[in-house]
Enzyme design. Structure first.
Site, mmCIF file in Angstrom:
data_model
loop_
_atom_site.group_PDB
_atom_site.id
_atom_site.type_symbol
_atom_site.label_atom_id
_atom_site.label_comp_id
_atom_site.label_asym_id
_atom_site.label_seq_id
_atom_site.Cartn_x
_atom_site.Cartn_y
_atom_site.Cartn_z
ATOM 1 N N ASP A 16 0.472 -1.140 0.103
ATOM 2 C CA ASP A 16 0.380 -0.060 -0.170
ATOM 3 C C ASP A 16 1.121 1.155 -0.138
ATOM 4 O O ASP A 16 2.057 0.993 0.421
ATOM 5 C CB ASP A 16 -0.904 -0.271 1.476
ATOM 6 C CG ASP A 16 -2.179 0.549 0.747
ATOM 7 O OD1 ASP A 16 -2.532 1.605 0.148
ATOM 8 O OD2 ASP A 16 -2.725 1.363 2.593
ATOM 9 N N ASN A 64 -10.013 -2.449 -5.681
ATOM 10 C CA ASN A 64 -9.853 -2.096 -6.176
ATOM 11 C C ASN A 64 -10.225 -1.955 -7.833
ATOM 12 O O ASN A 64 -10.109 -0.409 -8.466
ATOM 13 C CB ASN A 64 -7.674 -2.627 -6.815
ATOM 14 C CG ASN A 64 -7.352 -2.505 -4.906
ATOM 15 O OD1 ASN A 64 -5.927 -3.438 -5.864
ATOM 16 N ND2 ASN A 64 -7.645 -1.248 -4.793
HETATM 17 C C1 FPP Z 1 -1.895 -0.367 -4.092
HETATM 18 O O1 FPP Z 1 -1.203 1.337 -4.040
HETATM 19 C C2 FPP Z 1 -0.336 -0.539 -4.624
HETATM 20 C C3 FPP Z 1 -1.877 -1.252 -5.879
HETATM 21 C C4 FPP Z 1 -3.153 -0.702 -5.430
HETATM 22 C C5 FPP Z 1 -1.281 -2.024 -7.001
HETATM 23 C C6 FPP Z 1 0.083 -3.275 -6.606
HETATM 24 C C7 FPP Z 1 0.437 -3.570 -8.122
HETATM 25 C C8 FPP Z 1 1.475 -3.321 -8.538
HETATM 26 C C9 FPP Z 1 2.914 -2.920 -7.591
HETATM 27 C C10 FPP Z 1 2.289 -4.572 -9.254
HETATM 28 C C11 FPP Z 1 3.124 -5.825 -9.059
HETATM 29 C C12 FPP Z 1 3.194 -6.787 -10.075
HETATM 30 C C13 FPP Z 1 2.769 -7.737 -9.941
HETATM 31 C C14 FPP Z 1 2.616 -9.091 -11.060
HETATM 32 C C15 FPP Z 1 2.348 -9.098 -8.729
HETATM 33 P P1 FPP Z 1 -2.442 2.526 -3.526
HETATM 34 O O2 FPP Z 1 -2.252 2.779 -5.357
HETATM 35 O O3 FPP Z 1 -3.041 2.070 -3.223
HETATM 36 O O4 FPP Z 1 -1.054 3.694 -3.020
HETATM 37 P P2 FPP Z 1 -2.075 5.058 -2.626
HETATM 38 O O5 FPP Z 1 -2.929 4.153 -1.137
HETATM 39 O O6 FPP Z 1 -0.908 5.626 -1.587
HETATM 40 O O7 FPP Z 1 -2.957 5.893 -3.207
#
Ligand code: FPP
Length: 232
Positions: A16, A64
């Site tokens: 996160d 998401n």
């Molecule tokens: C949360 O940060 C992260 C995600 C919803 C996506 C994470 C996915 C990857 C890094 C891809 C990895 C690839 C594989 C194949 C596993 P957020 O966007 O919720 O952060 P925020 O809360 O600060 O907005």
């Protein structure tokens, strides 16, 4: 401390804070996710070095997908597909197993193909298992399990039957769940599996996670007194 570290068999990460990491730096959310994928590489490598058996990763929840702008979801799928073609493929070559949990049938065809190839290429390996949750939700997982049992004609269930129908069937129980970014929620991730897990909420955005972060996590885990409802 280093040589007295307790090593969990099964660790899970809720990645996160990619978006907040990026906006703090005036970068796009996509750049945050890209750096998040780099952090994932560092953390998985560190877990393998520590001899952890299973690493579960929350890459994309059903929520998401439903609640984010289409452009961001499109970017995430292309990042996941690229990661599957490159890094996850390397994991297969390193002897790790790569498995996916969630409703994969809804993913774009290119992502489905890329993950199927990695799964097939790694399924006979014997090394660390990397379990990636994609379009995953724990309530959906439990409901799916109950439906599987009903379809098999059962009228009453027990815990073992339900366990056997989860995506984690046959895996060691979840010892430790870690969430980055300081948020203290499970967000529909592995609710059944968390029953006796240690929970850790780290005040760092996911793209800042590295090998040292894992060492700190293991140091804290080693201090925890796990009693599973019993007494010392
Ligand atoms: C949360 O940060 C992260 C995600 C919803 C996506 C994470 C996915 C990857 C890094 C891809 C990895 C690839 C594989 C194949 C596993 P957020 O966007 O919720 O952060 P925020 O809360 O600060 O907005």
């Amino acid at each position: 401390m280093e040589n007295q570290l307790k090593i969990p068999k099964h660790i899970a990460f809720i990645m996160d804070g990619n978006g907040r990491w990026a906006s703090q730096r005036g970068l796009s959310r996509s750049e945050g996710h890209k750096q998040g994928a780099e952090a994932l590489k560092r953390v998985v490598e560190a877990c393998a070095e520590r001899g952890i058996e299973v690493v579960s990763i929350y890459a994309l929840s059903c929520e998401n997908w439903a609640k984010r702008p289409q452009a961001e979801i499109k970017f995430l799928f292309s990042l996941i597909t690229q990661t599957a073609k490159k890094e996850l493929r390397q994991y297969a070559e390193l002897g790790y197993r790569v498995r996916f949990s969630g409703d994969l049938t809804q993913l774009p065809k290119s992502t489905q193909n890329a993950i199927r190839k990695v799964f097939d290429a790694s399924k006979n390996n014997t090394g660390m298992l990397v379990n990636i949750a994609l379009n995953y939700g724990s309530r959906q997982e439990i409901t799916r399990a109950v439906n599987k049992i009903l379809q098999a004609g059962m009228r009453e269930i027990d815990e073992q039957m339900l366990e056997d129908c989860l995506y984690t069937a046959g895996l060691p129980s979840l010892d430790l769940l870690v969430r980055s970014s300081g948020e203290k929620r499970l967000s529909n991730f592995m609710l059944w599996q968390c029953a006796y897990s240690e929970l850790m909420f780290i005040d760092k955005y996911w793209p800042d996670f590295d090998k040292n972060t894992l060492t700190e996590i293991l140091e804290e885990y080693s201090k925890r007194d796990r009693r599973f409802g019993g007494v010392k």
